[in-house]
Scaffold this motif. Structure first.
Motif, short mmCIF file in Angstrom:
data_model
loop_
_atom_site.label_atom_id
_atom_site.label_comp_id
_atom_site.label_asym_id
_atom_site.label_seq_id
_atom_site.Cartn_x
_atom_site.Cartn_y
_atom_site.Cartn_z
N HIS A 107 25.94 -40.40 -48.15
CA HIS A 107 26.09 -39.10 -47.51
C HIS A 107 26.31 -38.00 -48.55
N HIS B 105 20.34 -39.41 -35.13
CA HIS B 105 19.69 -40.44 -35.97
C HIS B 105 18.77 -41.32 -35.11
N HIS C 154 25.74 -36.29 -33.66
CA HIS C 154 25.16 -36.56 -34.99
C HIS C 154 24.54 -37.95 -35.04
N GLU D 180 20.85 -36.74 -43.05
CA GLU D 180 22.21 -36.30 -42.71
C GLU D 180 22.25 -34.81 -42.42
N HIS E 61 29.95 -44.19 -44.72
CA HIS E 61 28.91 -44.68 -43.81
C HIS E 61 28.34 -45.96 -44.39
N ASP F 111 23.33 -33.28 -38.86
CA ASP F 111 24.43 -32.31 -38.79
C ASP F 111 24.00 -31.04 -38.06
N ARG G 122 27.57 -30.24 -46.87
CA ARG G 122 27.33 -30.39 -45.43
C ARG G 122 27.85 -29.17 -44.66
#
Length: 623
Positions: free
Chosen positions: A437, A296, A292, A354, A432, A358, A443
């Protein structure tokens, strides 16, 4: 929903304060100048008309022509008359520094300041809207907005400061035919300081920094972990991090912004891993988290954050410094409004980033692994916060090791089996340091792997067979050093909070209060002084009696050419209204600002202490 309502209420409040800060002073100036000029015109026409009508050497037609001429050549028009035929009229009425000259330029300044304020408001809206389009345009719009808003806000402060000084003289001079030197002087000093502060702060290099609490993790200390991260980076199709930092914070993150670790400045790609979290995640779950974070890096998220982050910090510092500069408050709320609008764009982009990261992690590992890691991280973070809050709320000073890590490790599984845990997890979000998030439920839906709430506890209490923490040879030593430093800072912050909470009730508590609030004495000369302590204040001048903080309802500083004074309003009644007492401050001289700061902080300490006592009493009654 409650949080959304709070955010929108705050946005509306800042918007209204922005309107007031941009338009109040220029609007008052414009209304006042318009009223004064119109009143002068009306009085002038009445006087001239009376004189013309009383003239015996003019015919009715001549009188009408004369009155018509003056009606089209009003005094308020003189300064704007620029034609050759109006030169005499202009020079006679609008000579430099005459009343009409001052009012003409004040009116023009107020009008164009209103136009500037409206333009700044529109620009903030347009640039804020552009930030929602895409990442590249977001960066360009913020850089443009940063320069435009900071420079134009300095101009706004300068113009409004000048108007305030002008009003301080002309309001009283026009309506009461007198002016007050002290009022004009005070306004002038405030204006000069505001202009200096705005311009100085605009060109001042504001501090920036990105300090990370942790230690560099060399490849020799964790060769298998480094190899695994390189493998995952290859599968994500991105370059691996240049360095890994191991710490005890309850999150994982990546950054490409320059950062400082243990006094060493690092550049390039940085991955932060949490050793405590690596201990609760099995290798598959940890792989999902690492994938994950690497996503980024591969998606350009960290590169964008590295470019934009420092500018956001600089803008925020400038915005809040404008709040502390007196009249510079007129610039603060527009800057803050623009930042809030921009933050909505960042939050929306953050959620999308995010979700994307994910999905990448779920594809490279398994949806089950990423979801279980999110549940475990959320649970650990929630329980650690609970442990630290309970320690911070304790009324006794902490001495020696606090053992936060041990408390969390021992209590996490019992906590995961409690009803409190399920309630907390319903709205849980993984912590975070850089992004907001999305909630855990969203999620899970994003990677198409939903876990029932009654299964959360079983996931958290499952002891991993192997972890990446086991592959870090220096993990225990790093944790011990970082926890020791962290607990020392925690204990110091807790002790300082006790200094605000204690009344005190015994010598031990009194020693803590005195450590942060020792008695302070201010010399007034002639063997007179003012003593301030956590108990109250005592002025020896004029046989003053000690005043305890419980007696003080309000305090007001009064300035006078005969010597400044402090007026204390008490809670009990006097002959007429609340009882007051006056303390002479003559002799403080250059100590006065320090005196005000000490007086305010000690009184504030007492108020916080009493509020804490009331809160504890209310909790006891409820229990």
């Amino acid at each position: 929903m409650a949080a959304a309502r709070t955010i929108h209420a705050d946005l509306w409040r800042v918007f209204l304060l922005t309107l007031a800060s941009l338009f109040l002073i220029p609007a008052v100036t414009l209304v006042f100048t318009h009223y004064a000029l119109q009143s002068e015109d009306k009085d002038f026409i009445q006087r001239v008309s009376s004189q013309i009508n009383a003239a015996t050497d003019l015919t009715p037609a001549q009188k009408a022509d004369e009155i018509a001429f003056y009606d089209t050549h009003r005094l308020s028009m003189a300064c704007a008359a620029t034609g050759p035929e109006d030169k005499v009229f202009h020079d006679k009425v609008c000579s430099a520094y005459s009343m009409h000259w001052w009012f003409h330029w004040a009116e023009r300044t107020a009008f164009w300041t209103l136009i500037l304020g409206a333009a700044m408001l529109v620009a903030a809206g347009v640039l804020g809207a552009l930030a929602f389009v895409n990442r590249g345009l977001r960066y360009a719009s913020f850089v443009a907005g940063w320069r435009l808003m900071t420079i134009s806000s300095a101009v706004e402060v300068t113009l409004q400061s000048a108007m305030l000084v002008w009003l301080s003289f002309w309001l009283t001079a026009y309506f009461w035919h007198s002016y007050y030197i002290k009022l004009v002087g005070l306004a002038g000093i405030m204006a000069a300081l505001a202009v200096f502060y705005a311009i100085y702060t605009l060109f001042k290099k504001l501090p920036s920094g990105n300090t990370i609490e942790g230690e560099l993790l060399s490849e020799a200390d964790a060769p298998r972990l480094w190899d695994r991260i390189r493998q995952l980076a290859g599968r994500v199709k991105t370059s691996p991090p240049d360095q890994i930092i191991a710490g005890i914070d309850n999150n994982f993150f990546v950054t490409e912004a320059p950062c400082t670790v243990a006094g060493q400045t690092l550049t390039g790609r940085t991955l932060f891993v949490s050793i405590p979290l690596l201990r609760v995640l099995d290798t598959a779950e940890a792989d999902a988290v690492l994938a994950h974070e690497l996503a980024h890096l591969g998606g350009g998220d960290t590169r964008s954050s590295a470019a934009l982050g420092p500018k956001l910090n600089q803008f925020d510092l400038y915005t809040w410094q404008m709040r502390s500069g007196g009249l510079t408050i007129v610039a603060h709320y527009l800057l803050r409004l623009y930042r809030m609008v921009f933050e909505f764009a960042l939050a929306r982009d953050s959620r999308e980033r995010e979700y994307t990261a994910d999905r990448v992690a779920a594809k490279l590992t398994a949806p089950q692994s990423i979801v279980q890691s999110l549940i475990k991280i959320s649970a650990y973070s929630s329980y650690r916060n609970t442990v630290e809050n309970k320690l911070f709320e304790q009324e006794q000073q902490h001495t020696g090791a606090l053992g936060i890590a041990g408390f969390v490790a021992e209590g996490l599984h019992p906590y995961a089996r409690s009803g409190e845990f399920v309630t907390a997890m319903k709205t849980a979000a993984v912590p975070h340091p850089y992004d907001t998030h999305p909630p855990l439920v969203e999620r899970m839906r994003n990677v198409n792997h939903k876990v029932a709430e009654d299964s959360y506890g079983a996931i958290v209490t499952t002891v991993p067979q192997t972890t990446w923490a086991d592959e870090i040879s220096t993990a225990a030593a790093i944790e011990q050093r970082l926890w020791t430093d962290y607990e020392q800072r925690f204990a110091a912050a807790h002790e300082q909070s006790l200094a605000y909470r204690y009344e005190p009730a015994n010598e031990e508590e009194r020693a803590i209060v005195l450590r942060y609030f020792p008695p302070v004495s201010f010399d007034l000369g002639n063997d007179k002084r003012i003593d301030i302590s956590y108990e109250g204040l005592h002025a020896t001048a004029d046989d003053g009696v000690p005043v305890s903080w419980d007696e003080v309802k309000d305090m007001t500083f009064n300035t006078s050419s005969f010597g400044n004074t402090l007026l204390i309003t008490h809670f009990d009644k006097g002959v007429i209204g609340a009882r007051t007492s006056k303390i002479k401050l003559k002799g403080l001289a250059k100590q006065e600002e320090h005196f005000k700061a000490v007086l305010g902080s000690y009184w504030q300490r007492h108020q916080i202490m009493r509020a804490q006592q009331k809160a504890r009493a209310a909790e006891t009654e409820t229990a």
